[in-house]
Design a protein around this motif. Structure first.
Motif, PDB file in Angstrom:
ATOM      1  N   LEU A 123      60.172 -47.377 -60.929  1.00 15.96           N
ATOM      2  CA  LEU A 123      59.243 -48.466 -60.640  1.00 15.96           C
ATOM      3  C   LEU A 123      60.099 -49.528 -59.975  1.00 15.96           C
ATOM      4  N   VAL A 174      56.248 -51.333 -56.177  1.00 14.42           N
ATOM      5  CA  VAL A 174      55.572 -52.483 -56.749  1.00 14.42           C
ATOM      6  C   VAL A 174      55.621 -53.614 -55.740  1.00 14.42           C
ATOM      7  N   CYS A 175      54.485 -53.893 -55.162  1.00 12.40           N
ATOM      8  CA  CYS A 175      54.439 -54.814 -54.034  1.00 12.40           C
ATOM      9  C   CYS A 175      53.935 -56.162 -54.518  1.00 12.40           C
ATOM     10  N   ARG A 193      49.997 -42.230 -65.706  1.00 17.57           N
ATOM     11  CA  ARG A 193      49.721 -40.961 -66.376  1.00 17.57           C
ATOM     12  C   ARG A 193      49.588 -39.802 -65.404  1.00 17.57           C
ATOM     13  N   GLN A 216      55.830 -43.613 -69.928  1.00 17.45           N
ATOM     14  CA  GLN A 216      55.787 -42.411 -69.086  1.00 17.45           C
ATOM     15  C   GLN A 216      56.911 -42.422 -68.045  1.00 17.45           C
ATOM     16  N   PRO A 238      47.971 -58.151 -67.890  1.00 15.88           N
ATOM     17  CA  PRO A 238      47.454 -56.879 -68.411  1.00 15.88           C
ATOM     18  C   PRO A 238      48.503 -56.136 -69.247  1.00 15.88           C
ATOM     19  N   HIS A 239      48.003 -55.446 -70.225  1.00 16.81           N
ATOM     20  CA  HIS A 239      48.847 -54.732 -71.175  1.00 16.81           C
ATOM     21  C   HIS A 239      48.988 -53.288 -70.710  1.00 16.81           C
ATOM     22  N   LEU A 240      50.192 -52.916 -70.286  1.00 18.27           N
ATOM     23  CA  LEU A 240      50.439 -51.544 -69.839  1.00 18.27           C
ATOM     24  C   LEU A 240      50.813 -50.687 -71.035  1.00 18.27           C
ATOM     25  N   LYS A 241      50.007 -49.696 -71.298  1.00 12.62           N
ATOM     26  CA  LYS A 241      50.258 -48.856 -72.467  1.00 12.62           C
ATOM     27  C   LYS A 241      51.000 -47.581 -72.117  1.00 12.62           C
ATOM     28  N   LEU A 253      53.625 -47.324 -69.956  1.00 10.07           N
ATOM     29  CA  LEU A 253      54.882 -47.574 -69.252  1.00 10.07           C
ATOM     30  C   LEU A 253      55.969 -46.596 -69.679  1.00 10.07           C
ATOM     31  N   LEU A 266      47.447 -49.443 -62.409  1.00  5.07           N
ATOM     32  CA  LEU A 266      48.835 -48.985 -62.577  1.00  5.07           C
ATOM     33  C   LEU A 266      48.972 -48.170 -63.862  1.00  5.07           C
ATOM     34  N   TRP A 281      51.311 -58.010 -57.122  1.00  5.64           N
ATOM     35  CA  TRP A 281      50.401 -57.683 -58.211  1.00  5.64           C
ATOM     36  C   TRP A 281      49.288 -58.726 -58.261  1.00  5.64           C
TER      37      TRP A 281
END
Lengths: 338, 338
Positions: B274, B246-247, B236, B266, B259-262, B264, B231, B249
């Motif tokens: 989302l 988003v179904c 990006r 965007q 997990p760390h979304l860096k 987001l 994701l 996860w």
């Protein structure tokens, strides 16, 4: 004709965290001669907005990053001091995308003329009747789609966007809860602006508990101006089919370490929509938005607060006030007319 | 009447990561006598879905967590062996929310009778014509809103949901790119299912580069079945006004470390939406969805793959195949009739 020098704060290097004077030094450069169709503005007001920090980074964005060596980009209002465009005369006042500079010289077609005779302070066209007011208007009504009786939570609620969001949400018949960083700001929200509750995020302790206490029926619309830990907490309080309006994420802009959202999967558990936008998405509807906002202002239904900083040389320290939470309301730099 | 014993896998404790036999032990308990309006099913098929892992945690979810001591919840298809409800006779086949157990005994009103004479394998009512097919159908068409010519990216594309998403997207005239965890799965996607491209996420290296290469015009709809790093990479490559569906996860369900979304933020830079959902959001439209999916199946436009695991005692190891990526298609446990 004597050569006019333009004083400019330009992007010399990309900041890692908060921009410094090394990233944004000053220079004096001669203004080029006026080209065909161009207009020269002597800037009166420069808008200081969180988005500018995003443009300083070399990251994909809704408009191009500022090129290294270019003046820092910003909305400006200025008085025409020279014109090669038929629609603009010396003495007119106009708004355009300019920069952190004393003069902005652009094609006349990019200017919006402002009417000084309306009795509206010019700086409000950079705020409640400008990008921040329009961001609140379209973001709340189009992205958030609040319904009467729903709960709307707003972060950075005493800011230029958040304060307008909350007031419009009240007009829609919603319960409105604001988060802000001082008792004075919170008192302003629940007092003058009529919010139902305010949370001082600096003293409230656990965000999630504070939001739960202030929003006993959960949150239907979260207008998120900050991201990070407050968003993470809000995600746990969203109602089913809730909407998170993702506006500017101030908290992320200066952080090399992007906050870690641990509750994002609540989107699935609660069928929540997280939608990002920028006000330019609604460009074609700006006239409608400005007209409605101006009507509310004239009817006394929409209040706004400005913080005016005087003097071009205070532009960088003024800008940094956006990131330490010390400003109240729309931040505008003024360059007084001599 | 001889007492019937029910063999049940029940939730003894909440798992930290993947559930173990200590979390989900087996027991044999006598079935209670049939109450008014109740029906007893001898289960034939039990659906194994990632969502079940979510229900094992004590976290807010779209339906209540499984209570400690209760049988693990799952959709089942069974044959009526006893009935106190006028609409069901012994020998009928029906589907309901039951559990990891040999017999499910519930109110007849909660059952959907299935017609064995249609020539459709019963297990498909747990998959392509059941929750997973409906998840793909409503998630793609209603949440993703793909338009002809757009690019649709699907993760876990060889799974029960993803494979249907991709095939429906192709029918909408989209460019379809799937991500899957083996060459065999990728070949199935681009071969039999007609995907335009497939990415083996185990061997492709940098996700972002792989997605960029397979989606030269960017991604308009990302149907996200996994979350996490994929994701983050997809964010990006989203186009302006893109939609992330988003179904489930899967990647997050077993992770104590979310997990760390860096990337987001965007969402703001690209005005991306989302949106989380669960198939139950569309409960009232299930008949429409089942009818359309069945039509496509009968027309040969929609293929599906099942992996059948035999024997109730294989339920937990079978379930864990969902999380190591080793299953292909809809995972169903079968309890053969003697």
């Amino acid at each position: 004709m004597t050569e006019t020098l333009n004083r400019q704060y330009y992007l010399a290097s990309r900041p890692a965290g908060e921009p410094t004077t090394a990233n944004v030094p000053v220079r004096e450069v001669p203004l080029p001669a006026l080209g065909a169709g161009e207009v020269r503005l002597r800037n009166l007001y420069i808008s200081l907005d969180p988005a500018i920090r995003g443009w300083m980074s070399d990251e994909p964005n809704y408009i191009e990053p500022i090129v290294l060596g270019d003046v820092v980009r910003a909305s400006v209002i200025g008085r025409v001091v020279a014109s090669a465009h038929k629609d603009f005369a010396v003495g007119d006042v106009a708004m355009t995308m300019g920069g952190w500079e004393a003069y902005t010289q652009v094609q006349g077609a990019t200017l919006n003329k402002l009417d000084e005779t309306l009795g509206i302070p010019l700086s409000q066209f950079l705020g409640v009747l400008g990008p921040t007011g329009l961001t609140a208007y379209f973001g709340l009504l189009e992205i958030g789609q609040p319904k009467a009786g729903e709960t709307v939570l707003v972060s950075a609620a005493a800011g230029a966007v958040g304060s307008v969001v909350g007031q419009i949400a009240k007009m829609q018949g919603c319960r409105v809860v604001g988060m802000a960083g001082s008792e004075a700001k919170c008192n302003w929200l629940t007092g003058e602006l009529g919010f139902d509750a305010a949370i001082n995020y600096k003293t409230c302790g656990d965000y999630r508990q504070a939001i739960a206490a202030a929003c006993p029926d959960g949150v239907d619309v979260y207008f998120d101006n900050v991201g990070g830990e407050i968003l993470d907490a809000a995600l746990r309080q969203m109602n089913r089919f809730g909407r998170v309006v993702v506006c500017g994420w101030i908290a992320s802009y200066n952080a090399d370490e992007v906050p870690h959202l641990k509750n994002l999967w609540q989107l699935v558990a609660r069928s929540v929509t997280l939608r990002g936008f920028v006000v330019l998405d609604f460009l074609e509807r700006f006239p409608e938005g400005v007209a409605q906002l101006a009507q509310w202002v004239m009817d006394g239904k929409l209040q706004s607060r400005e913080e005016i900083i005087d003097g071009l040389d205070n532009v960088l320290p003024g800008f940094l006030r956006l990131f330490n939470g010390s400003n109240q309301g729309k931040l505008v730099l003024r360059i007084p007319e001599e």
